[in-house]
Every structure is written in structure tokens, then in C-alpha cells.
Design an enzyme around this catalytic site. Sequence first.
Site, PDB file in Angstrom:
ATOM      1  N   GLU A  75     -29.830 -58.007  35.096  1.00  0.00           N
ATOM      2  CA  GLU A  75     -29.487 -58.986  36.134  1.00  0.00           C
ATOM      3  C   GLU A  75     -28.032 -59.364  35.970  1.00  0.00           C
ATOM      4  O   GLU A  75     -27.555 -59.567  34.845  1.00  0.00           O
ATOM      5  CB  GLU A  75     -30.368 -60.233  36.011  1.00  0.00           C
ATOM      6  N   GLU A  89     -23.207 -68.912  40.185  1.00  0.00           N
ATOM      7  CA  GLU A  89     -24.371 -69.743  39.890  1.00  0.00           C
ATOM      8  C   GLU A  89     -23.913 -71.088  39.335  1.00  0.00           C
ATOM      9  O   GLU A  89     -22.960 -71.176  38.568  1.00  0.00           O
ATOM     10  CB  GLU A  89     -25.294 -69.062  38.872  1.00  0.00           C
TER      11      GLU A  89
END
Length: 299
Positions: A140, A145
Site C-alpha cells: 500500500e 493522508e
Amino acid sequence: MLFPTSRFLAAIAVTILTQLGIACAKYNLQENYEGLDFFNKFKFITVDDPTHGFVDYVSEAEARKLGLIWETDKLVYIGVDHSNIIGAWCRRGRPSVRLESKAQYTHGLIIGSFWHMPGGECGTWPAFWTYGDNWPNSGEIDIIEGVHKQAKNTMTLHTSANCNVDGDQSGTWITHDCSPATPNNAGCGVQSNTDNSFGTAFNNNRGGVYATLWNSNGIKIWFFPRNKIPKDITKGDPKPDTWGKPEANFGGSCNFDSHFMKHWIVSHANPLRRELSGTGLRIKSRLPNLLPMLEVLHV
């Protein structure tokens, strides 16, 4: 350009990098994700949120009905319900959208121009990332974020065991071990040191460009504020070798080809978990969430 309420606009292009000789590389466009055809190339994921956010990911039809998405020939709007009080009686939470590309990619240069993102408000968790099957064995890559009133972006990799990273960069290392052995499965992370890389400051500066280069040698992430975007990007001929030190440089001893493969591109805005956000929280955003252009270039 101003838009009322909370919005996220995107145009995405996917390109293939073809090596021409030893010293130069040419990026050829593989596929565009933009404008009126944007949503046709994404899946609307409607399962219960695997990260247990207080969120109800809805279908395309429901998202259009609720006004959570729309598109023009230049911009795509992706929003979160921001006007209703959602209480504990709602099983899943606040209506939102989670998009995953129908296509998968191994290696690439991902270039995204973002004008606005959810941020600067308690209870928000926006993210732009990629991942593969059988998580975390195919890896990932968290490109953008952050949560709540976070002011600077966090970039993170998640893998199976035996992937440790290091590299010269402008950001600050949080952890070097990308495996689930890290506390709370945090992965290997880098905190940006650029003041307007996330949240309110990012939005006040009309956003900017994130560029992620993924190849067998590692993964690098750059951020360029709106007034400092390289001309080679705006001209459609990106040259990463000329961009200087990246914000995050995930290199080192990790075997990247065995830990990262066949990724989908994901975009979502996730209201945080019930215990973090409160059951009766009303989420508001002062400006739209805008993502006008994103390019993914394969190596």
C-alpha cells in the site's frame, strides 16, 4: 475559482513510461481519468469500511442523488455529506464516496494536481493512495493522508514482513519498518516539513501537485505548492530527475518488486470512527475539496 460547500474535484490521467536509451525516458499517455468520463473508469466501493470509520460509502446512483458527485469537462466533484447530523442510529455513518480504479498498475509515476482537500476540521480523514490484493502482501502506498486539524501531510508504505526503508529526503522519518510489526500497524512513514502540504494551509494556497515515482528501486513522493509546479509537469513532459529532493524517499534494502504489485488507485474521505468523531457530529468544510488533475505514469 470558488465552489459552495465541501467538494473534491479530480481529473486523472494514466501514462506509460517508455525507456529510450540509457539516459532519457519518455512518458506516453496510457489512459485519461478526467472530465465527463471520469466515473466510468472507477468502481464505487460500498462495503462496510475496513478501517471502521463512521462512514457509509454509497453507490454512484445514490451519490448523484445526494449531490456527493458531479462532473464537467474539466472538473470532477467528489463530496461528503456535510449538512446533516448523523447519529448513533445510523448503522454505518456519514454518506461518502470511496473510488477505486478499475485498472491496476505495477510501477508508475503518479502526478496529481489538487486544489482543495477535506481538512482543518475535527472528524475528517481524507486519503489518496494505492493498494493491491491480499493486503498487505501486495503493498500500500499512502500518498496523501491526515486526520482532524493536521497541518502537514503524512506519507506511508504498508507491506508484509521484511521491508525496511531509508533514503535522502526533505521530510522527517517516523518509522523505517513497513511491516505489520510496527506499533498499531503504522507502516513506514514520513512527515512532510512543508507548511502548506495538507489541510487548511494547503487549501488557502489553492493546493498543489503531488508526484509519486514507483519503480524497482523504491518509491519517491514530491509535493509542489501551486506557485512552484515544475514547467515540465504543466507541459505534460515530466522529468523527475530534475525535481530535486523528494519529500519522501522510500529506498534501501526492501525488495520493492516482491512487496508492491498490481495496485488500484483509491480516493476517499472518511469521517473518523465513532469513538473519535462523536455520534452526533456535524461536519462542515469552508471550501470545496478539489482535485483537478492526476496523472499516473508507468515505468
